[in-house]
Each structure stands twice: as structure tokens, then as C-alpha cells.
Design an enzyme around this catalytic site. Sequence first.
Site, PDB file in Angstrom:
ATOM      1  CG  PHE A   1      49.432  39.157  39.591  1.00 31.73           C
ATOM      2  CD1 PHE A   1      48.902  37.917  39.901  1.00 31.73           C
ATOM      3  CD2 PHE A   1      49.097  39.732  38.370  1.00 31.73           C
ATOM      4  CE1 PHE A   1      48.061  37.249  39.013  1.00 31.73           C
ATOM      5  CE2 PHE A   1      48.252  39.084  37.470  1.00 31.73           C
ATOM      6  CZ  PHE A   1      47.749  37.846  37.787  1.00 31.73           C
TER       7      PHE A   1
ATOM      8  CD  GLN B   1      51.371  44.352  30.236  1.00 36.17           C
ATOM      9  OE1 GLN B   1      50.260  43.896  30.484  1.00 36.17           O
ATOM     10  NE2 GLN B   1      52.086  44.998  31.125  1.00 36.17           N
TER      11      GLN B   1
ATOM     12  CG  HIS C   1      51.083  38.004  29.742  1.00 32.49           C
ATOM     13  ND1 HIS C   1      51.689  36.834  30.148  1.00 32.49           N
ATOM     14  CD2 HIS C   1      50.244  38.367  30.729  1.00 32.49           C
ATOM     15  CE1 HIS C   1      51.215  36.507  31.343  1.00 32.49           C
ATOM     16  NE2 HIS C   1      50.340  37.422  31.728  1.00 32.49           N
TER      17      HIS C   1
ATOM     18  CG  LEU D   1      47.236  34.954  29.718  1.00 33.76           C
ATOM     19  CD1 LEU D   1      48.428  35.821  29.359  1.00 33.76           C
ATOM     20  CD2 LEU D   1      46.232  35.769  30.514  1.00 33.76           C
TER      21      LEU D   1
ATOM     22  CD  GLU E   1      52.051  38.888  36.130  1.00 32.31           C
ATOM     23  OE1 GLU E   1      52.037  39.241  34.939  1.00 32.31           O
ATOM     24  OE2 GLU E   1      52.189  39.676  37.076  1.00 32.31           O
TER      25      GLU E   1
ATOM     26  NE  ARG F   1      51.196  40.867  33.277  1.00 30.10           N
ATOM     27  CZ  ARG F   1      49.883  40.911  33.199  1.00 30.10           C
ATOM     28  NH1 ARG F   1      49.295  41.755  32.369  1.00 30.10           N
ATOM     29  NH2 ARG F   1      49.142  40.120  33.940  1.00 30.10           N
TER      30      ARG F   1
ATOM     31  CG  HIS G   1      48.320  40.649  28.066  1.00 30.28           C
ATOM     32  ND1 HIS G   1      47.408  39.614  27.933  1.00 30.28           N
ATOM     33  CD2 HIS G   1      48.155  41.132  29.329  1.00 30.28           C
ATOM     34  CE1 HIS G   1      46.733  39.476  29.068  1.00 30.28           C
ATOM     35  NE2 HIS G   1      47.155  40.399  29.925  1.00 30.28           N
TER      36      HIS G   1
ATOM     37  NE  ARG H   1      46.258  46.112  33.070  1.00 33.90           N
ATOM     38  CZ  ARG H   1      46.133  44.792  33.111  1.00 33.90           C
ATOM     39  NH1 ARG H   1      47.021  44.012  32.531  1.00 33.90           N
ATOM     40  NH2 ARG H   1      45.111  44.256  33.738  1.00 33.90           N
TER      41      ARG H   1
HETATM   42  C1  LIG Z   1      43.642  36.727  28.311  1.00 37.28           C
HETATM   43  C2  LIG Z   1      43.605  37.965  29.162  1.00 37.28           C
HETATM   44  C3  LIG Z   1      43.685  37.871  30.545  1.00 37.28           C
HETATM   45  C4  LIG Z   1      43.640  39.011  31.344  1.00 37.28           C
HETATM   46  N1  LIG Z   1      43.712  38.887  32.707  1.00 37.28           N
HETATM   47  C5  LIG Z   1      43.623  39.997  33.479  1.00 37.28           C
HETATM   48  C6  LIG Z   1      43.657  39.896  34.903  1.00 37.28           C
HETATM   49  O1  LIG Z   1      43.766  38.819  35.462  1.00 37.28           O
HETATM   50  N2  LIG Z   1      43.562  41.032  35.619  1.00 37.28           N
HETATM   51  C7  LIG Z   1      43.426  42.264  35.026  1.00 37.28           C
HETATM   52  O2  LIG Z   1      43.340  43.277  35.726  1.00 37.28           O
HETATM   53  N3  LIG Z   1      43.385  42.373  33.686  1.00 37.28           N
HETATM   54  C8  LIG Z   1      43.486  41.280  32.909  1.00 37.28           C
HETATM   55  N4  LIG Z   1      43.460  41.410  31.545  1.00 37.28           N
HETATM   56  C9  LIG Z   1      43.172  42.709  30.966  1.00 37.28           C
HETATM   57  C10 LIG Z   1      41.684  43.016  31.165  1.00 37.28           C
HETATM   58  O3  LIG Z   1      40.960  41.812  31.112  1.00 37.28           O
HETATM   59  C11 LIG Z   1      41.133  43.949  30.113  1.00 37.28           C
HETATM   60  O4  LIG Z   1      41.951  45.074  29.993  1.00 37.28           O
HETATM   61  C12 LIG Z   1      39.735  44.390  30.518  1.00 37.28           C
HETATM   62  O5  LIG Z   1      38.912  43.282  30.780  1.00 37.28           O
HETATM   63  C13 LIG Z   1      39.119  45.230  29.429  1.00 37.28           C
HETATM   64  O6  LIG Z   1      37.815  45.542  29.843  1.00 37.28           O
HETATM   65  P1  LIG Z   1      36.968  46.574  29.054  1.00 37.28           P
HETATM   66  O7  LIG Z   1      35.640  46.621  29.723  1.00 37.28           O
HETATM   67  O8  LIG Z   1      37.721  47.835  28.881  1.00 37.28           O
HETATM   68  O9  LIG Z   1      36.812  45.957  27.574  1.00 37.28           O
HETATM   69  P2  LIG Z   1      36.232  44.558  27.052  1.00 37.28           P
HETATM   70  O10 LIG Z   1      35.949  43.586  28.114  1.00 37.28           O
HETATM   71  O11 LIG Z   1      37.112  44.147  25.922  1.00 37.28           O
HETATM   72  O12 LIG Z   1      34.813  44.983  26.479  1.00 37.28           O
HETATM   73  C14 LIG Z   1      34.671  45.727  25.313  1.00 37.28           C
HETATM   74  C15 LIG Z   1      33.203  45.860  25.039  1.00 37.28           C
HETATM   75  O13 LIG Z   1      33.005  46.763  23.956  1.00 37.28           O
HETATM   76  C16 LIG Z   1      32.126  46.199  23.015  1.00 37.28           C
HETATM   77  N5  LIG Z   1      32.459  46.793  21.711  1.00 37.28           N
HETATM   78  C17 LIG Z   1      33.688  46.946  21.153  1.00 37.28           C
HETATM   79  N6  LIG Z   1      33.582  47.540  19.956  1.00 37.28           N
HETATM   80  C18 LIG Z   1      32.253  47.778  19.758  1.00 37.28           C
HETATM   81  C19 LIG Z   1      31.508  48.363  18.715  1.00 37.28           C
HETATM   82  N7  LIG Z   1      32.081  48.825  17.600  1.00 37.28           N
HETATM   83  N8  LIG Z   1      30.158  48.429  18.851  1.00 37.28           N
HETATM   84  C20 LIG Z   1      29.548  47.958  19.962  1.00 37.28           C
HETATM   85  N9  LIG Z   1      30.197  47.370  20.975  1.00 37.28           N
HETATM   86  C21 LIG Z   1      31.544  47.296  20.879  1.00 37.28           C
HETATM   87  C22 LIG Z   1      32.357  44.706  23.111  1.00 37.28           C
HETATM   88  O14 LIG Z   1      31.243  43.999  22.621  1.00 37.28           O
HETATM   89  C23 LIG Z   1      32.510  44.562  24.628  1.00 37.28           C
HETATM   90  O15 LIG Z   1      31.249  44.490  25.243  1.00 37.28           O
HETATM   91  C24 LIG Z   1      43.530  40.279  30.738  1.00 37.28           C
HETATM   92  C25 LIG Z   1      43.468  40.383  29.355  1.00 37.28           C
HETATM   93  C26 LIG Z   1      43.526  39.242  28.565  1.00 37.28           C
HETATM   94  C27 LIG Z   1      43.520  39.390  27.089  1.00 37.28           C
END
Ligand SMILES: Cc1cc2nc3c(=O)[nH]c(=O)nc-3n(C[C@H](O)[C@H](O)[C@H](O)COP(=O)(O)OP(=O)(O)OC[C@H]3O[C@@H](n4cnc5c(N)ncnc54)[C@H](O)[C@@H]3O)c2cc1C
Length: 378
Positions: free
Chosen positions: A113, A228, A230, A240, A243, A274, A339, A374
Site C-alpha cells: 500500500f 484526505q 484519494h 473509489l 489503492e 496519497r 476520501h 493518513r
Molecule cells: C470507499 C472507501 C474505502 C476505504 N477503504 C479502506 C481500507 O481499505 N482500509 C482502511 O483502513 N480504511 C479504508 N477506508 C476508511 C475506513 O473505511 C473508514 O474510515 C472507517 O470504516 C470508518 O469506520 P467508523 O466505524 O469510524 O465509521 P462508519 O463505518 O462510517 O460508521 C458510522 C456509524 O455511525 C452511525 N451513525 C452516524 N451518524 C449517526 C447518528 N446521527 N445517529 C445514529 N447513528 C449514526 C452509522 O449508522 C454507522 O453505523 C475507506 C473509506 C472509503 C470511503
Amino acid sequence: MPEHDVLVIGAGLAGQRAALSAAREGASVGIISKVHPVRSHSNAAQGGINAALNPEDSWESHAYDTVKGSDFLGDQDAIEIMCREAPDELLELEHMGVTFHRNPEGLLGTRAFGGASAARTYYVADITGQAILHVLYEQLMKHSEVRRYEEWFTTGLVLDESGHCAGAITRDLRDGSMELFKAKSVILATGGNGQCFKPTTNALICTGDGISMAYRIGAPLMDMEMVQYHPTTLAGNGLLITEGARGEGAHLYNALGERFMEKYAPNKMELASRDVVSRAEQTEINEGRGFPDGTVALDITVVPRKRVHEALREIVNVGRDFAGVDITKEPIHIKPGNHYAMGGIKTDVDGQTEVPGLYAAGECACVSVHGGNRLGAN
Ligand SMILES: Cc1cc2nc3c(=O)[nH]c(=O)nc-3n(C[C@H](O)[C@H](O)[C@H](O)COP(=O)(O)OP(=O)(O)OC[C@H]3O[C@@H](n4cnc5c(N)ncnc54)[C@H](O)[C@@H]3O)c2cc1C
């Protein structure tokens, strides 16, 4: 009034993992999500997750790459913890049942990566987030002390008279009723704010709700200027292209057929971090060496076709369905897109914010392991 020891708001990877830990410690846990938990945006994570697990690799090397990738702005104490603990956490996920890719010898296999000096990204094809999210959800279902509030929308946090975060106000989306949740501590895990930008790789649900809720009750935010971009997103809709494609060997070309990363990062080439690759692409586009649709080309045809179908199968579908391109036969046009939010709710290394009783984890939080940029899969 629902009452829990720990109330987790957000059921993506961060929220579910936090709920699991709290349940294992014997706390009663409520976990709230505005969408069904396995539809959380973590579902979209494609490329993988970094850990220095290989005996030839080391957490120090992972930490140095992370510090350098952060443009030397990351918090080095926090980075040390992340890099030291990543191998055990990865193995724990594996033992829970995540089917990480294995190499021909049967050992956990890695891919390269950006910005990493060793191949230390562990993955499940290009659906890593989905694979982990489903396994964590199964684990949560095993714990009767975890109550899941699925499709409930939190609109605000509640402070008691002493300024301690004591719960949250939440709407049940099925019938519109409002409920006050009471808790000894609240963990925000509400994800990023990509929908502030266009185009973005983030889903429509990534609206920064937790960041604003925390700010409204006085929790400081940090690094909000660090956003960030991407390097490989589809023009128009921001979808997306992982990567992992460049990790598998894909090349970037401008409209003149030049492999332009030779000019910007002759050593790392397409696997520079990135921010470096995104700036290089945008410079090519701005200086007239891009394609008329404001893009440059990502050529995945240099990766063996069998390998593409094995390790990048989801982006084969994305290319076909959203750009009309067979990525195994022709280059696909891409450009930088929003991203990831490096900034968020300021926490210490235990996730504690400056409001007593309020914690934050995942993309909505900021302990500054990412500084100014990141590294993918960190
Ligand atoms: C397309 C894409 C690909 C990626 N690929 C990678 C990768 O390969 N490797 C890596 O390390 N990172 C990757 N990332 C980044 C990573 O996926 C995210 O940063 C990470 O998954 C975020 O996880 P999280 O649990 O913080 O939030 P999220 O998975 O976004 O979860 C947020 C949660 O909060 C809840 N929520 C939000 N607001 C409210 C509200 N007001 N009331 C109740 N519930 C709410 C939602 O329902 C959800 O359950 C990628 C990001 C994207 C966009």
C-alpha cells in the site's frame, strides 16, 4: 427510558469493536445506528488493514512510515500504540473468523500500500471492510448484554448538571418517536464527514453527525483542516478504485502516455503516499496533460488477469457498472476525490474527549495518528 452502562453511537467497525470490548468487560451496552449496522460505511472499505505482523517487518518501521506519511504532524506516542497493537488486533479479528487472504503457503498474505516500506496490508479480496463488519456483527449477536438499536437516529448529546455526558436523544426511524437514552458513558463512533465535499468516495450517510454533536456540547475538535484526497476515484461520482490496484502493480499515465509519477516520486512511483499522488495527478490535469474529462488514466491491464479477478473483483464490477470499462482490458479514467477526515473530535490515547463521560473512536475521532495525511489501510 433506556439505560446502559455504555452507550455506543455508531455501529461501523469502530462502534461494533468498542461495544464488543465493553460487553466482554461485563458492561451493559446499547449500540445505536441510523442504518442497519452492516450497512455502515465501513462496509465500503476495500483495500485492507495494516499491521507489522511479518517477522521481517517491525512496528518501528510501520510507525516511522506513519510519522513520515503524516508529514511529521502525527502524534508519535499515539502512532506507537497503534503500530505496536495492530498485529495482535489483526490476529484477534482472524480468530473471530475474518477470512483474510492467505498466500500459497497457507500463511496470511499481504499486499503493498502507498507510503509503506513493507507489504503489510492484510485483506479479504477488495471487500475487507464488509468481511470484518459481518464478523463483528455476528460476535455482537452472541452477547445478550448488548442491545442493538438499529435504524435509530441520534440528534443530540445530553449533559448532566455537573457537565458529565449522561446520554443522548435519539429518534426511532420506524415510528418517528423520540427517546432519551441514559448512560454512564457515551462513545461516539459516527464516522466521517465526506459529504461536505464533492466528489467524495464516502456514502450519503457520512455527514459528520457525531463531530457536530460533540462540538455543540463543548468538545474541542482537532486537525479539521486535514482532509484526505484519494488519488483514484471515478470522475463524476467519486466511486473509489482501491489503492490495492496500485498495490498489485497498476500504473498511472497522463494523456501523453507518460508514466508521470517518475517525475514526482521516482522511488515509490504509484505507491507514494496519497497526498503526493493526488497532488501529482492534479498538477498534470491543471497543466493540460490530463484527458478532456479532467482525469488521468489508471492502467490495471499490467496486473495478470487471474490476479485481478482474485484480488480486485469488486472494482472489476465498479469499472464495468459505473464507467463502462473492462479494467482487465483497458485503462480507466480517474482523478483525486475526497476520501477521509483526518481531523475530528479531539481525544487522548484512551479515546477520552475533554467532556467527562464522552469518548470517541474511529473516523469521527482524532488522536492525530494521521497528522496531515493518513496512510492507506492505517
Ligand atoms: C470507499 C472507501 C474505502 C476505504 N477503504 C479502506 C481500507 O481499505 N482500509 C482502511 O483502513 N480504511 C479504508 N477506508 C476508511 C475506513 O473505511 C473508514 O474510515 C472507517 O470504516 C470508518 O469506520 P467508523 O466505524 O469510524 O465509521 P462508519 O463505518 O462510517 O460508521 C458510522 C456509524 O455511525 C452511525 N451513525 C452516524 N451518524 C449517526 C447518528 N446521527 N445517529 C445514529 N447513528 C449514526 C452509522 O449508522 C454507522 O453505523 C475507506 C473509506 C472509503 C470511503
